[in-house]
Scaffold this motif. Structure first.
Motif, short mmCIF file in Angstrom:
data_model
loop_
_atom_site.label_atom_id
_atom_site.label_comp_id
_atom_site.label_asym_id
_atom_site.label_seq_id
_atom_site.Cartn_x
_atom_site.Cartn_y
_atom_site.Cartn_z
N SER A 14 6.69 6.46 33.30
CA SER A 14 7.04 7.67 34.05
C SER A 14 5.83 8.28 34.74
CB SER A 14 7.70 8.71 33.12
OG SER A 14 6.80 9.18 32.14
N GLU A 18 5.56 8.64 38.80
CA GLU A 18 5.25 9.89 39.50
C GLU A 18 4.10 9.70 40.49
OE1 GLU A 18 4.26 14.58 38.56
OE2 GLU A 18 4.32 13.14 36.92
N SER A 37 17.73 8.16 31.28
CA SER A 37 18.42 9.20 32.05
C SER A 37 17.77 10.57 31.90
CB SER A 37 19.89 9.29 31.62
OG SER A 37 20.00 9.61 30.24
N GLN A 38 16.99 10.79 30.83
CA GLN A 38 16.33 12.08 30.63
C GLN A 38 15.03 12.20 31.41
OE1 GLN A 38 18.01 14.48 28.93
NE2 GLN A 38 19.58 12.88 28.87
N ARG A 39 14.59 11.14 32.05
CA ARG A 39 13.34 11.17 32.82
C ARG A 39 13.68 11.38 34.29
NH1 ARG A 39 9.11 10.07 29.66
NH2 ARG A 39 9.49 9.00 27.67
N SER A 40 13.43 12.60 34.76
CA SER A 40 13.90 13.00 36.08
C SER A 40 13.29 12.18 37.21
CB SER A 40 13.62 14.49 36.31
OG SER A 40 12.24 14.77 36.20
N MET A 41 12.09 11.65 37.02
CA MET A 41 11.46 10.88 38.11
C MET A 41 12.20 9.58 38.41
SD MET A 41 10.05 10.32 35.08
CE MET A 41 8.97 11.75 35.07
N LYS A 43 15.51 9.46 38.63
CA LYS A 43 16.81 9.82 39.19
C LYS A 43 17.00 9.13 40.54
CE LYS A 43 19.75 13.76 40.37
NZ LYS A 43 19.83 15.25 40.47
#
Length: 212
Positions: A14, A18, A37-41, A43
């Motif tokens: 992650s 980023e 799914s909990q790692r917004s980067m 998405k």
């Protein structure tokens, strides 16, 4: 610049994602058997589960980034890299914008230089090594392949590490030290003597008393 296929979906991946996304790079796919799914980067990025899914992609049209963290005595990251290298795939070099990399240093292919790391003049960072957040590699150091220099570690001038070396978080390696292949410098260690291959420098252990 070729698009990226990211191997791994954990914390290290992650951070790399980023860096790449803020630099305008395209990440086509993340390869991860675990739920990301909990790692917004991640998405909006396609998630595939198996390393073999990389074989769907033409090796001349993508670059790989291995986002699996590198732990002491673990050859997992290297094993994956060497497999795909043997098939003709290539790995991207990742350098965070906030890192300082001297124009008179050498960063070999596939190395990962994370935010606020510093690589000073005359230093060499070997292929597929990680220089983690805030680590300092001083002048004329020579870092081997598949090293992990953990967050806030300091390598003073003219330190030389061979391959597969792990230098723990917050440790200091005094100038001119040589560290053999497979050696480990524990977190917080101040190392003032050279290490032979496959040896470990343990940190001093705190004694914690709960009853007075």
């Amino acid at each position: 610049m070729l698009p990226i296929v990211m191997i791994g979906g954990g914390g290290h991946a992650s951070v790399l994602a980023e860096i790449l996304l803020t630099q305008g790079r395209e990440i086509l796919v993340v390869i991860s058997p675990e739920d990301v799914s909990q790692r917004s980067m991640f998405k909006g990025i396609t998630i595939l589960e198996k390393d073999e899914d990389i074989l769907r992609f033409d090796k001349d049209k993508i670059l790989l980034v291995n986002g699996i963290g590198m732990m002491p005595k673990s050859g997992f990251k290297k094993k994956i890299n060497e497999y795909f290298l043997s098939l003709g795939y290539q790995f991207e070099t990742v350098i965070a914008d906030s890192a300082f990399v001297s124009p008179f240093s050498k960063i070999e292919i596939g190395a990962q230089i994370l935010p606020m790391a510093m690589i000073q003049t005359g230093a060499t960072v070997g292929s597929h090594s990680i220089i983690n957040t805030g680590a300092l590699v001083e002048h004329d150091c020579k870092i081997g392949t598949y090293n992990h220099i953990a967050p806030k570690a300091t390598l003073c001038g003219q330190v030389e590490t061979k391959d597969n070396v792990y230098i723990g978080a917050g440790s200091t390696v005094i100038q001119g030290i040589s560290i053999g292949s497979g050696a480990i410098v524990g977190a917080g260690v101040s190392l003032a003597q050279s290490l032979e291959e496959n040896t470990i420098a343990y940190p001093a252990r705190a004694v914690i008393k709960t009853n007075f």
